[in-house]
Design an enzyme around this catalytic site. Sequence first.
Site, PDB file in Angstrom:
ATOM      1  N   ASP A  13       0.809  -1.219   0.000  1.00 21.49           N
ATOM      2  CA  ASP A  13       0.000   0.000   0.000  1.00 21.49           C
ATOM      3  C   ASP A  13       0.842   1.268   0.000  1.00 21.49           C
ATOM      4  O   ASP A  13       0.430   2.301   0.543  1.00 21.49           O
ATOM      5  CB  ASP A  13      -0.969   0.023   1.208  1.00 21.49           C
ATOM      6  N   LYS A  16       1.818   2.174  -5.068  1.00 18.87           N
ATOM      7  CA  LYS A  16       2.344   1.614  -6.326  1.00 18.87           C
ATOM      8  C   LYS A  16       1.397   1.885  -7.495  1.00 18.87           C
ATOM      9  O   LYS A  16       1.833   2.181  -8.601  1.00 18.87           O
ATOM     10  CB  LYS A  16       2.554   0.090  -6.176  1.00 18.87           C
ATOM     11  N   LYS A  18      -0.643   4.372  -8.079  1.00 15.06           N
ATOM     12  CA  LYS A  18      -0.496   5.734  -8.589  1.00 15.06           C
ATOM     13  C   LYS A  18       0.807   5.879  -9.381  1.00 15.06           C
ATOM     14  O   LYS A  18       0.823   6.458 -10.469  1.00 15.06           O
ATOM     15  CB  LYS A  18      -0.516   6.751  -7.430  1.00 15.06           C
ATOM     16  N   GLY A  40      -4.575  -4.269  -3.771  1.00 15.19           N
ATOM     17  CA  GLY A  40      -5.577  -3.242  -4.071  1.00 15.19           C
ATOM     18  C   GLY A  40      -4.800  -1.999  -4.460  1.00 15.19           C
ATOM     19  O   GLY A  40      -4.182  -1.378  -3.606  1.00 15.19           O
ATOM     20  N   HIS A  41      -4.769  -1.680  -5.733  1.00 13.31           N
ATOM     21  CA  HIS A  41      -3.971  -0.559  -6.233  1.00 13.31           C
ATOM     22  C   HIS A  41      -4.908   0.560  -6.667  1.00 13.31           C
ATOM     23  O   HIS A  41      -5.726   0.374  -7.564  1.00 13.31           O
ATOM     24  CB  HIS A  41      -3.071  -1.023  -7.388  1.00 13.31           C
ATOM     25  N   GLN A 225       2.001  -6.062  -3.233  1.00 10.76           N
ATOM     26  CA  GLN A 225       2.464  -6.170  -1.841  1.00 10.76           C
ATOM     27  C   GLN A 225       3.740  -5.339  -1.642  1.00 10.76           C
ATOM     28  O   GLN A 225       3.908  -4.350  -2.332  1.00 10.76           O
ATOM     29  CB  GLN A 225       2.692  -7.643  -1.441  1.00 10.76           C
ATOM     30  N   ARG A 304      -9.809  -2.855   6.181  1.00  6.22           N
ATOM     31  CA  ARG A 304      -9.309  -2.849   7.562  1.00  6.22           C
ATOM     32  C   ARG A 304      -8.474  -1.600   7.822  1.00  6.22           C
ATOM     33  O   ARG A 304      -7.761  -1.144   6.921  1.00  6.22           O
ATOM     34  CB  ARG A 304      -8.409  -4.078   7.807  1.00  6.22           C
ATOM     35  N   ARG A 306      -5.349   0.505   8.655  1.00 13.73           N
ATOM     36  CA  ARG A 306      -3.922   0.164   8.570  1.00 13.73           C
ATOM     37  C   ARG A 306      -3.218   0.676   9.823  1.00 13.73           C
ATOM     38  O   ARG A 306      -3.510   1.780  10.287  1.00 13.73           O
ATOM     39  CB  ARG A 306      -3.298   0.814   7.332  1.00 13.73           C
ATOM     40  N   LYS A 332       2.744  10.337  -0.435  1.00 15.29           N
ATOM     41  CA  LYS A 332       1.959  10.773   0.728  1.00 15.29           C
ATOM     42  C   LYS A 332       2.729  11.711   1.657  1.00 15.29           C
ATOM     43  O   LYS A 332       2.463  11.749   2.862  1.00 15.29           O
ATOM     44  CB  LYS A 332       1.408   9.552   1.484  1.00 15.29           C
ATOM     45  N   ASP A 334       2.334  14.754   1.706  1.00 18.66           N
ATOM     46  CA  ASP A 334       1.329  15.734   2.150  1.00 18.66           C
ATOM     47  C   ASP A 334       0.725  15.340   3.505  1.00 18.66           C
ATOM     48  O   ASP A 334       0.334  16.205   4.293  1.00 18.66           O
ATOM     49  CB  ASP A 334       0.199  15.850   1.110  1.00 18.66           C
ATOM     50  N   SER A 414       5.282  12.326  -4.311  1.00 22.25           N
ATOM     51  CA  SER A 414       3.837  12.405  -4.523  1.00 22.25           C
ATOM     52  C   SER A 414       3.201  13.198  -3.392  1.00 22.25           C
ATOM     53  O   SER A 414       3.465  12.950  -2.217  1.00 22.25           O
ATOM     54  CB  SER A 414       3.267  10.986  -4.596  1.00 22.25           C
TER      55      SER A 414
HETATM   56  P1  GDP Z   1      -0.778   0.362  -3.514  1.00 24.40           P
HETATM   57  O1  GDP Z   1      -1.383  -0.927  -3.056  1.00 24.40           O
HETATM   58  O2  GDP Z   1       0.691   0.423  -3.280  1.00 24.40           O
HETATM   59  O3  GDP Z   1      -1.136   0.686  -4.943  1.00 24.40           O
HETATM   60  O4  GDP Z   1      -1.435   1.504  -2.601  1.00 24.40           O
HETATM   61  P2  GDP Z   1      -2.996   1.631  -2.201  1.00 24.40           P
HETATM   62  O5  GDP Z   1      -3.744   2.094  -3.378  1.00 24.40           O
HETATM   63  O6  GDP Z   1      -3.465   0.403  -1.520  1.00 24.40           O
HETATM   64  O7  GDP Z   1      -2.896   2.738  -1.076  1.00 24.40           O
HETATM   65  C1  GDP Z   1      -2.392   4.007  -1.320  1.00 24.40           C
HETATM   66  C2  GDP Z   1      -3.483   5.045  -0.997  1.00 24.40           C
HETATM   67  O8  GDP Z   1      -2.904   6.328  -0.936  1.00 24.40           O
HETATM   68  C3  GDP Z   1      -4.546   5.140  -2.076  1.00 24.40           C
HETATM   69  O9  GDP Z   1      -5.759   5.503  -1.487  1.00 24.40           O
HETATM   70  C4  GDP Z   1      -4.034   6.270  -2.973  1.00 24.40           C
HETATM   71  O10 GDP Z   1      -5.073   6.925  -3.686  1.00 24.40           O
HETATM   72  C5  GDP Z   1      -3.435   7.190  -1.948  1.00 24.40           C
HETATM   73  N1  GDP Z   1      -2.287   7.996  -2.401  1.00 24.40           N
HETATM   74  C6  GDP Z   1      -1.284   7.661  -3.263  1.00 24.40           C
HETATM   75  N2  GDP Z   1      -0.356   8.648  -3.305  1.00 24.40           N
HETATM   76  C7  GDP Z   1      -0.770   9.602  -2.451  1.00 24.40           C
HETATM   77  C8  GDP Z   1      -0.225  10.848  -2.017  1.00 24.40           C
HETATM   78  O11 GDP Z   1       0.856  11.266  -2.417  1.00 24.40           O
HETATM   79  N3  GDP Z   1      -0.935  11.551  -1.088  1.00 24.40           N
HETATM   80  C9  GDP Z   1      -2.124  11.111  -0.576  1.00 24.40           C
HETATM   81  N4  GDP Z   1      -2.738  11.858   0.328  1.00 24.40           N
HETATM   82  N5  GDP Z   1      -2.682   9.947  -0.975  1.00 24.40           N
HETATM   83  C10 GDP Z   1      -1.998   9.192  -1.878  1.00 24.40           C
HETATM   84  P1  IMO Z   2      -0.881  -4.184  -2.258  1.00 26.91           P
HETATM   85  O1  IMO Z   2      -0.440  -4.742  -3.582  1.00 26.91           O
HETATM   86  C1  IMO Z   2      -0.913  -4.594   2.090  1.00 26.91           C
HETATM   87  C2  IMO Z   2      -0.917  -8.668   3.698  1.00 26.91           C
HETATM   88  C3  IMO Z   2      -2.163  -9.102   4.443  1.00 26.91           C
HETATM   89  C4  IMO Z   2      -1.545 -10.049   5.447  1.00 26.91           C
HETATM   90  C5  IMO Z   2      -0.451 -10.736   4.635  1.00 26.91           C
HETATM   91  C6  IMO Z   2      -0.859 -12.086   4.044  1.00 26.91           C
HETATM   92  O2  IMO Z   2      -2.174  -3.466  -2.314  1.00 26.91           O
HETATM   93  O3  IMO Z   2       0.207  -3.402  -1.618  1.00 26.91           O
HETATM   94  P2  IMO Z   2      -2.414 -12.795   2.014  1.00 26.91           P
HETATM   95  O4  IMO Z   2      -3.881 -12.545   1.771  1.00 26.91           O
HETATM   96  O5  IMO Z   2      -1.526 -12.265   0.941  1.00 26.91           O
HETATM   97  O6  IMO Z   2      -2.115 -14.226   2.346  1.00 26.91           O
HETATM   98  O7  IMO Z   2      -2.097 -11.972   3.362  1.00 26.91           O
HETATM   99  O8  IMO Z   2      -0.125  -9.844   3.581  1.00 26.91           O
HETATM  100  N1  IMO Z   2      -1.157  -8.157   2.318  1.00 26.91           N
HETATM  101  C7  IMO Z   2      -1.112  -6.863   1.984  1.00 26.91           C
HETATM  102  N2  IMO Z   2      -0.940  -5.764   2.745  1.00 26.91           N
HETATM  103  N3  IMO Z   2      -1.031  -4.469   0.746  1.00 26.91           N
HETATM  104  C8  IMO Z   2      -1.182  -5.567  -0.029  1.00 26.91           C
HETATM  105  O9  IMO Z   2      -1.179  -5.504  -1.374  1.00 26.91           O
HETATM  106  C9  IMO Z   2      -1.278  -6.831   0.586  1.00 26.91           C
HETATM  107  N4  IMO Z   2      -1.434  -8.091   0.122  1.00 26.91           N
HETATM  108  C10 IMO Z   2      -1.352  -8.901   1.196  1.00 26.91           C
HETATM  109  O10 IMO Z   2      -2.789  -8.010   5.060  1.00 26.91           O
HETATM  110  O11 IMO Z   2      -0.904  -9.321   6.466  1.00 26.91           O
HETATM  111 MG    MG Z   3      -2.892  -1.620  -1.791  1.00 21.02          MG
END
Ligand code: GDP
Ligand code: IMO
Ligand code: MG
Length: 433
Positions: A13, A16, A18, A40-41, A225, A304, A306, A332, A334, A414
């Site tokens: 999270d 990635k 973005k 979840g991207h 991940q 959930r 974080r 992030k 900001d 970012s």
């Molecule tokens: P990923 O799994 O690595 O693609 O990240 P996620 O999408 O799960 O979580 C990143 C969250 O931060 C998302 O809600 C994005 O829209 C948000 N986000 C990404 N870059 C920034 C930033 O620079 N500032 C803020 N405030 N939010 C951001």
């Molecule tokens: P992105 O790509 C954050 C975490 C789960 C748990 C552990 C094992 O959005 O960054 P799993 O279902 O893979 O067997 O769970 O890994 N986890 C993540 N945490 N971002 C993810 O993906 C994750 N994918 C799995 O919360 O701790």
């Molecule tokens: Mg994610």
Amino acid sequence: MANVVIVGTQWGDEGKGKVVDILSEFADIIVRFQGGNNAGHTIVVNDEKTILHLMPSGILHGTKKCVIGPGVVIDPEVLWNELTRLQQKGLLQKPEALRVDYHAHVITPYHKQLDHLREAKAGARKIGTTGRGIGPCYEDRAARRGIRMADLLNETLLRRKVSENLEVLNFLFEGYYKENLLEPEAISDTLLEYGQKLKPYLDDVSIFVAEQTRQGRSLLFEGAQGTMLDIDHGTYPFVTSSNTVSGAACHGTGVGPSSIDTVIGVSKAYTTRVGMGPFPTELDDDNGRHLQSQGGEYGSTTGRPRRCGWLDCVVLRRAIRLNGIRALALTKIDVLGGLDKLRICVGYKYNGTVYPDFPLGLAGLDQVEPVYEELDGWKEDLNDVRDFDELPAAAKRYLDRVRDLLEVDLMMVSLGAKRGETLMLQNPFRQGR
Ligand code: GDP
Ligand code: IMO
Ligand code: MG
């Protein structure tokens, strides 16, 4: 032309989605190479938020080819639903826009059931998985009884494999977990239906990518991940079941290491983690609550909350080494705005000594005490900043300090979730090896 790998440096999270969306402008083909819909991207374009679980984050550009490699585990229902939702938005109008590898393993209902039952049984010692069946599916791959996408096109083979696998699992479900049995015929029927629906997208990704490369196309590999969730290098057993490090881009796609030009790591300006496991810089105070609320830190896949903490340079140094990271995209920044003082973890203290890396390997991570440097915060809103020099002096000092502590370039900063809220300092597609 360059081929670039993007990986998460922390516990996932990092933003990635973005970063991949922005860099996709300069690539021709975007490849997911590991993980599944545990990812979840999030991408925000013109105030519209899209969360992708399986589809590569280049898909919103419309003109880019997207690829799901053999290292990904695929829940066919999730893939089909994601695909049809994107089609309703006018994307993916032709099957050629998406190539899915024949050899990718399939997540079935029995994998998801097993994932849930194990977690429930483990109680307080659970891993905190996403419940998407990821672990059980990768286990079947390693045990050589897995079902692959190509098997969805072979009725006799599929029915045999599903019933053989369920013969053992139903014994476990009934006898050990006291749960209802699963019906092999119904599961096979559904999988066969998805096989027919997804057939136009199936391909040999390794051949496809090699041919595209010969034609001069550039590749962007999108990690899921993060490094600390890697099955070998992460905080085992609180990890996912795939290799998340950059090396996995090769075997998870079907290209050799000589195809990779550079590796970019994505890191938040602080740290978060969903699920259980050690987290040395975790905060349980107003600073942590600030990061959670200002950063909207709720899981994109499971919703959930974080866990939040300060930036951890020990974790990042490890990620830089394990992935061969040449530059970081820091997201992030900001969210730190409004805090009086900011802290960066520069080492871990164990038994009175400060270490720049993990003193006891990963096993001792819950016994270390983070050592912090403190910096001044800033009050200004950063969302409208469009140039590095417009940043408040304290924000520049924070970024400079991170760069110095890690001895790595920053390629992107970012400042918000939207595409425009980004400072691009280097373009990895315009640089050589
Ligand atoms: P990923 O799994 O690595 O693609 O990240 P996620 O999408 O799960 O979580 C990143 C969250 O931060 C998302 O809600 C994005 O829209 C948000 N986000 C990404 N870059 C920034 C930033 O620079 N500032 C803020 N405030 N939010 C951001
Ligand atoms: P992105 O790509 C954050 C975490 C789960 C748990 C552990 C094992 O959005 O960054 P799993 O279902 O893979 O067997 O769970 O890994 N986890 C993540 N945490 N971002 C993810 O993906 C994750 N994918 C799995 O919360 O701790
Ligand atoms: Mg994610």
